[in-house]
Design an enzyme around this catalytic site. Structure first.
Site, PDB file in Angstrom:
ATOM      1  CG  HIS A   4      -0.127   0.021   2.523  1.00  0.00           C
ATOM      2  ND1 HIS A   4       0.458   1.156   3.048  1.00  0.00           N
ATOM      3  CD2 HIS A   4       0.176  -0.984   3.382  1.00  0.00           C
ATOM      4  CE1 HIS A   4       1.074   0.861   4.168  1.00  0.00           C
ATOM      5  NE2 HIS A   4       0.934  -0.426   4.402  1.00  0.00           N
ATOM      6  CD  GLU A  32       2.215  -5.964   7.697  1.00  0.00           C
ATOM      7  OE1 GLU A  32       2.343  -7.184   7.415  1.00  0.00           O
ATOM      8  OE2 GLU A  32       2.980  -5.083   7.259  1.00  0.00           O
TER       9      GLU A  32
END
Length: 209
Positions: free
Chosen positions: A9, A82
């Site tokens: 990201h 994550e």
């Protein structure tokens, strides 16, 4: 043949502050928003036909920018989130190092000795990413697929295709946000890593401006 393109990201506020995010979120910075726009060039350059994204806001917003107005489906997968860092989330690296110096060092240098703190350990995170790959490869026996994920998760995904194994792969430099790492997949977990942290699409966007 399936070509997997994997990216991180865009930059977030907590990235600039040196804070671990994990399953928590912080907003994209102006640079992070621009990085998502740069990824749009990669979507066009590599003829991406589908995007899988972590549902975390920073990843999803990056995926939406990467898609742009193109007719490309975005599918969310919890398995691409994550690593859950538990009580470390939201803390700066300096704060964590001061409170848990040995475990902090193990996290970076000896991941097999890292002790989770209400979050995940590396074995759990690796099993999660293996599950993600299993589904993605089965759903896409061929074509070009983009995965929008996070720094630790990206290394875990890539390591499944590396002869070095995760512990050695973990020591590789962290790739730049919105860069492209690419694996040409022959079969489940059998593939060739062709790109790691490539940023040619950044240059493509600069040329167009």
């Amino acid at each position: 043949m399936l070509n997997l393109y994997i990216t991180r990201h865009g930059e977030t506020k907590w990235n600039t502050e040196g804070r671990l995010q994990g399953w928590l979120n912080s907003p994209l910075t102006e640079k992070g928003i621009r990085q998502g726009q740069q990824l749009h060039q990669a979507v066009k350059m590599y003829d991406i036909q589908k995007i899988y994204s972590s549902p975390s806001e920073r990843a999803l917003k990056t995926a939406i920018s990467a898609k742009g107005k193109m007719d490309v489906e975005i599918e969310l997968m919890d398995e691409l989130k994550e690593m859950n860092m538990g009580q470390w989330e939201g803390k700066t690296l300096d704060q964590i190092k001061e409170r848990e110096p040995e475990n902090f060092e193990n996290y970076w240098l000896r991941p097999h000795l890292f002790v989770k703190n209400t979050g995940e350990n590396f074995d759990e995170m690796l099993a999660r990413t293996r599950k993600a790959l299993d589904r993605i490869v089965k759903e896409n026996p061929a074509g070009n697929v983009l995965i929008v994920t996070h720094g630790v998760t990206l290394k875990a995904l890539m390591s499944h295709f590396s002869s070095e194994g995760f512990i050695k792969f973990w020591t590789k430099p962290v790739v730049e946000q919105a860069s492209i790492s690419m694996v040409r997949v022959e079969d489940l977990y059998k593939g060739e890593i062709l790109l790691y942290g490539d940023t040619r699409h950044f240059e493509e966007m600069e040329m167009r401006e």
